[in-house]
Design an enzyme around this catalytic site. Structure first.
Site, mmCIF file in Angstrom:
data_model
loop_
_atom_site.group_PDB
_atom_site.id
_atom_site.type_symbol
_atom_site.label_atom_id
_atom_site.label_comp_id
_atom_site.label_asym_id
_atom_site.label_seq_id
_atom_site.Cartn_x
_atom_site.Cartn_y
_atom_site.Cartn_z
ATOM 1 C CG HIS A 259 -5.845 -2.073 8.411
ATOM 2 N ND1 HIS A 259 -5.944 -0.772 8.853
ATOM 3 C CD2 HIS A 259 -4.561 -2.429 8.647
ATOM 4 C CE1 HIS A 259 -4.772 -0.385 9.319
ATOM 5 N NE2 HIS A 259 -3.924 -1.356 9.207
ATOM 6 C CG ASP B 180 -0.320 -0.431 2.509
ATOM 7 O OD1 ASP B 180 0.926 -0.384 2.600
ATOM 8 O OD2 ASP B 180 -1.048 -0.816 3.426
ATOM 9 C CD GLU C 171 -8.675 1.034 7.379
ATOM 10 O OE1 GLU C 171 -8.740 0.090 8.177
ATOM 11 O OE2 GLU C 171 -8.018 2.064 7.618
ATOM 12 C CG ASP D 105 -9.047 -1.143 11.240
ATOM 13 O OD1 ASP D 105 -8.077 -1.879 10.936
ATOM 14 O OD2 ASP D 105 -9.319 -0.095 10.629
HETATM 15 P P1 PGA Z 1 1.835 -1.747 12.861
HETATM 16 O O1 PGA Z 1 0.786 -1.681 11.650
HETATM 17 O O2 PGA Z 1 2.829 -2.800 12.448
HETATM 18 O O3 PGA Z 1 2.430 -0.375 12.894
HETATM 19 O O4 PGA Z 1 1.045 -2.131 14.074
HETATM 20 C C1 PGA Z 1 0.240 -2.830 11.146
HETATM 21 C C2 PGA Z 1 -0.785 -2.489 10.098
HETATM 22 O O5 PGA Z 1 -1.425 -1.420 10.214
HETATM 23 O O6 PGA Z 1 -0.973 -3.303 9.181
#
Ligand code: PGA
Length: 247
Positions: free
Chosen positions: A138, A67, A143, A136
């Site tokens: 994702h 992404d 999302e 959440d």
């Molecule tokens: P993080 O993010 O490794 O900073 O917890 C994970 C994500 O949002 O996929």
């Protein structure tokens, strides 16, 4: 699904780095799907160390990232292209021309998304997709929604994601509101999926994702349908799975 419970975050990162090195040594021209976020950073350090020690060679590897934020240029220190360059690509023997991150500044977003998917198809798909998970649920920036995404697409980030990522920006208001993300099709077509998680704050979403119903409200739950998922995490992150008897 294979679940690997480690004693520490560092051990998780070592396990994941070893898996990636093993794949690259077996298939030097493999296609790696890579992820950003805080979680994989120490793992990327281990890949750099292995590369510098001559234990793995990325010269023929091609990578495709999950992404990118919309509206910030790749030179911005919070763009995911910048993240990948500074946390990995600048320090290993990969050809940067073989590394792909969606262009969050594309004027024609639909064309950019279609071209990204075509590139993944040209690769012959992804051999190993690395994933983190958001609070959440994702994966990439897919999302919670009322349907699963298919191809690469432009998404509105949720408040929860904006809150979580605000720590990387000077102000919460600076966090982009939209992002381009690989869709579920490319993730589900990856030959292997490797998710790395750490910390008690991820335990509940991991439980929901792997023990709850498969629903686009919990995007990572789609991974229950993938035939080759390895989930690597410390005891705190996998505590919910333990309660459910999965480990
Ligand atoms: P993080 O993010 O490794 O900073 O917890 C994970 C994500 O949002 O996929």
């Amino acid at each position: 699904m294979k679940v690997v419970v480690t004693k520490s975050y560092d051990e998780s990162c070592a396990y994941v780095a070893d898996m990636i090195c093993k794949l690259v040594n077996e298939k030097p021209n493999c296609k790696l799907g890579l992820a950003t976020g805080g979680t994989p950073v120490p793992m990327y350090k281990k890949l750099i160390e292995a590369n510098k020690a001559g234990k793995v060679d990325f010269a023929q590897v091609r990578t495709v990232n999950l992404d990118e934020y919309c509206g910030i240029p790749e030179t911005h220190d919070q763009s995911y292209r910048y993240f990948m360059n500074t946390n990995l690509f600048d320090h290993i023997d990969i050809d940067k021309a073989n590394t792909y991150v969606p262009n969050g500044m594309a004027e024609d977003v639909d064309a950019e998304c279609a071209a990204y998917d075509e590139r993944i198809q040209e690769f012959g798909g992804i051999d190993l997709q690395l994933l983190g998970i958001g609070h959440d649920g994702h994966i990439g920036f897919n999302e919670p929604a009322d349907h699963f995404s298919c191809g690469t697409n432009c998404v509105e980030l949720t408040d929860m994601t904006i809150d979580a990522n605000a720590r990387f920006f000077a102000n919460r208001d600076d966090v982009p509101r939209q992002a381009l993300t690989m869709g579920m099709q490319a993730i589900m077509q990856a030959k292997a999926v490797l998710m790395v998680v750490s910390g008690a704050d991820k335990a509940e979403i991991i439980r929901k994702s792997f023990c709850g119903p498969i629903t686009p409200e919990v995007p990572a739950s789609i991974l229950q349908l993938h035939p080759n998922v390895t989930l690597v995490g410390d005891e705190a992150a996998l505590a919910g799975l333990k309660e459910e008897g999965l480990v």
